[in-house]
Design an enzyme around this catalytic site. Sequence first.
Site, PDB file in Angstrom:
ATOM      1  N   SER A  81       0.803  -1.223   0.000  1.00 50.95           N
ATOM      2  CA  SER A  81       0.000   0.000   0.000  1.00 50.95           C
ATOM      3  C   SER A  81       0.831   1.267   0.000  1.00 50.95           C
ATOM      4  CB  SER A  81      -0.916  -0.001   1.226  1.00 50.95           C
ATOM      5  OG  SER A  81      -0.164   0.137   2.414  1.00 50.95           O
ATOM      6  N   THR A 201      -1.912   2.867   3.517  1.00 52.73           N
ATOM      7  CA  THR A 201      -1.152   4.105   3.577  1.00 52.73           C
ATOM      8  C   THR A 201      -0.404   4.071   4.887  1.00 52.73           C
ATOM      9  OG1 THR A 201      -2.786   5.404   2.354  1.00 52.73           O
ATOM     10  CG2 THR A 201      -1.451   6.630   3.894  1.00 52.73           C
ATOM     11  N   THR A 219       1.802   7.029   0.426  1.00 48.42           N
ATOM     12  CA  THR A 219       0.926   5.948  -0.034  1.00 48.42           C
ATOM     13  C   THR A 219       1.099   5.669  -1.522  1.00 48.42           C
ATOM     14  OG1 THR A 219      -1.393   5.226  -0.052  1.00 48.42           O
ATOM     15  CG2 THR A 219      -0.984   7.498  -0.674  1.00 48.42           C
ATOM     16  N   ARG A 229      -5.511   9.568 -10.690  1.00 44.09           N
ATOM     17  CA  ARG A 229      -6.332   9.807  -9.485  1.00 44.09           C
ATOM     18  C   ARG A 229      -5.425  10.168  -8.302  1.00 44.09           C
ATOM     19  NH1 ARG A 229      -6.348   7.421  -4.083  1.00 44.09           N
ATOM     20  NH2 ARG A 229      -8.432   7.603  -3.233  1.00 44.09           N
ATOM     21  N   VAL A 230      -5.767  11.235  -7.597  1.00 43.11           N
ATOM     22  CA  VAL A 230      -5.016  11.630  -6.413  1.00 43.11           C
ATOM     23  C   VAL A 230      -5.947  11.496  -5.210  1.00 43.11           C
ATOM     24  CG1 VAL A 230      -3.856  13.548  -5.247  1.00 43.11           C
ATOM     25  CG2 VAL A 230      -3.512  13.175  -7.695  1.00 43.11           C
ATOM     26  N   GLY A 231      -5.461  10.863  -4.164  1.00 42.44           N
ATOM     27  CA  GLY A 231      -6.282  10.691  -2.966  1.00 42.44           C
ATOM     28  C   GLY A 231      -6.071  11.820  -1.978  1.00 42.44           C
ATOM     29  N   ASP A 232      -6.396  11.544  -0.728  1.00 45.47           N
ATOM     30  CA  ASP A 232      -6.278  12.562   0.314  1.00 45.47           C
ATOM     31  C   ASP A 232      -4.836  12.725   0.821  1.00 45.47           C
ATOM     32  OD1 ASP A 232      -6.409   9.959   1.321  1.00 45.47           O
ATOM     33  OD2 ASP A 232      -7.137  10.627   3.269  1.00 45.47           O
ATOM     34  N   THR A 252      -5.858   7.438   6.991  1.00 47.74           N
ATOM     35  CA  THR A 252      -5.781   6.380   5.994  1.00 47.74           C
ATOM     36  C   THR A 252      -7.215   5.981   5.669  1.00 47.74           C
ATOM     37  OG1 THR A 252      -5.679   4.611   7.657  1.00 47.74           O
ATOM     38  CG2 THR A 252      -3.579   5.471   6.889  1.00 47.74           C
ATOM     39  N   GLY A 253      -7.404   5.326   4.530  1.00 48.19           N
ATOM     40  CA  GLY A 253      -8.746   4.883   4.162  1.00 48.19           C
ATOM     41  C   GLY A 253      -9.256   5.584   2.920  1.00 48.19           C
ATOM     42  N   GLY A 255      -9.918   7.937   0.529  1.00 49.60           N
ATOM     43  CA  GLY A 255      -9.458   9.310   0.401  1.00 49.60           C
ATOM     44  C   GLY A 255     -10.521  10.271  -0.076  1.00 49.60           C
TER      45      GLY A 255
HETATM   46  N1  ASP Z   1      -6.136   7.369   1.761  1.00 56.47           N
HETATM   47  C1  ASP Z   1      -5.427   6.789   0.660  1.00 56.47           C
HETATM   48  C2  ASP Z   1      -6.023   7.259  -0.634  1.00 56.47           C
HETATM   49  O1  ASP Z   1      -7.238   7.436  -0.702  1.00 56.47           O
HETATM   50  C3  ASP Z   1      -5.437   5.315   0.624  1.00 56.47           C
HETATM   51  C4  ASP Z   1      -5.358   4.610   1.913  1.00 56.47           C
HETATM   52  O2  ASP Z   1      -5.217   5.168   2.966  1.00 56.47           O
HETATM   53  O3  ASP Z   1      -5.405   3.400   1.889  1.00 56.47           O
HETATM   54  O4  ASP Z   1      -5.295   7.360  -1.592  1.00 56.47           O
END
Ligand code: ASP
Length: 348
Positions: A81, A201, A219, A229-232, A252-253, A255
């Site tokens: 991850s 992450t 991450t 794609r860009v996450g949080d 984490t999680g 995004g």
């Molecule tokens: N938060 C991260 C994202 O959305 C991924 C993750 O935490 O697993 O890119």
Amino acid sequence: MLHTAVSRRDFLKTSTLAGASTILTGSRVPPTRIAGPVAIASGNGLGAVARAVEEINGGADALDAVISGVNLVEEDPNDTSVGYGGLPNAEGVVELDSAVMHGPTGRAGAVASLQGIKYPSKVARLVLQRTDHVLLVAEGAQRFARMHGFQIEDLLTERARESWVRWRENLSNRDDYLPPHGPDDRDLGEALRRNEDHWGTIHCSAIDLNGHISSVTTTSGLAFKIPGRVGDSPIIGAGLYCDNEVGAAGSTGRGEANLENCCSFLIVERMRMGDSPEAACLYACQRIAEHTHLARLQNEAGQPSFNVSFYALNKAGEVGGARIRGRGRMAVADANGARHIRMAYLYE
Ligand code: ASP
């Protein structure tokens, strides 16, 4: 400074009072208070917090310490991850996101959709230190990294490639593209409910011997994401936030849910108002739950079907975390070593 500085004594006083009056659903765990240098991380960061505290005890600044901690996970091919070995995007390319924030200067640096560099957190630190910007993306971020001597490497391990091939060979309506649908998305039907996405992450924050706070999140993002794609994680205020007078938070999680609610900033602001780290993290989980209106993002009970986890520490050295769904644990280290502690949650 724009904010009002809070003395340690005032902070503890308001923290206790306001923390007690915050009413939230779900499960809470007893507060964890830690003296001296302290580092926190997501559950996969036990080695990271141990290394961060070791470096802080050796005199390192919190920013260098947390980056050195997460480098362990970035270079680990078995963590699918983060960094090297991270699961790739839909086209089989590993794209990494990372952000760092330095409490004493209030400066931040971040990279998104970075390909071919094993340690995106180090590049994020260089954005902070060697540019007048905060966020560099994709090719520009890679060129900047090369300019500073980073080597381009193939980050796709055999294990990650095989997972990607399995995913491709089983493609169904579980991918991230959505057909046209109405505003409340009910016409999309059961099949598009989100609950099996693969996230992962590492976030790490620490307080150093000078009482300064810094944070990093790094991450490979959502597995098999749409390229670009860009996450949080690399977004300041979402994937992390740090205020040297108050504390720090990271996530984490899923995004997308965090990006739409700016939760790390929210958590730090709640701590400024007196919430304990755990209460502030639960508050952010609750905010996401209240803002989750789409059927494809809900379970049968109307709750978010996905998860987001938050980790926080305050200036007084209190630490805590919370997640939307189910039991979880986070990593903590201080002068006495590293361990996991339980996190609060909104729903079983
Ligand atoms: N938060 C991260 C994202 O959305 C991924 C993750 O935490 O697993 O890119």
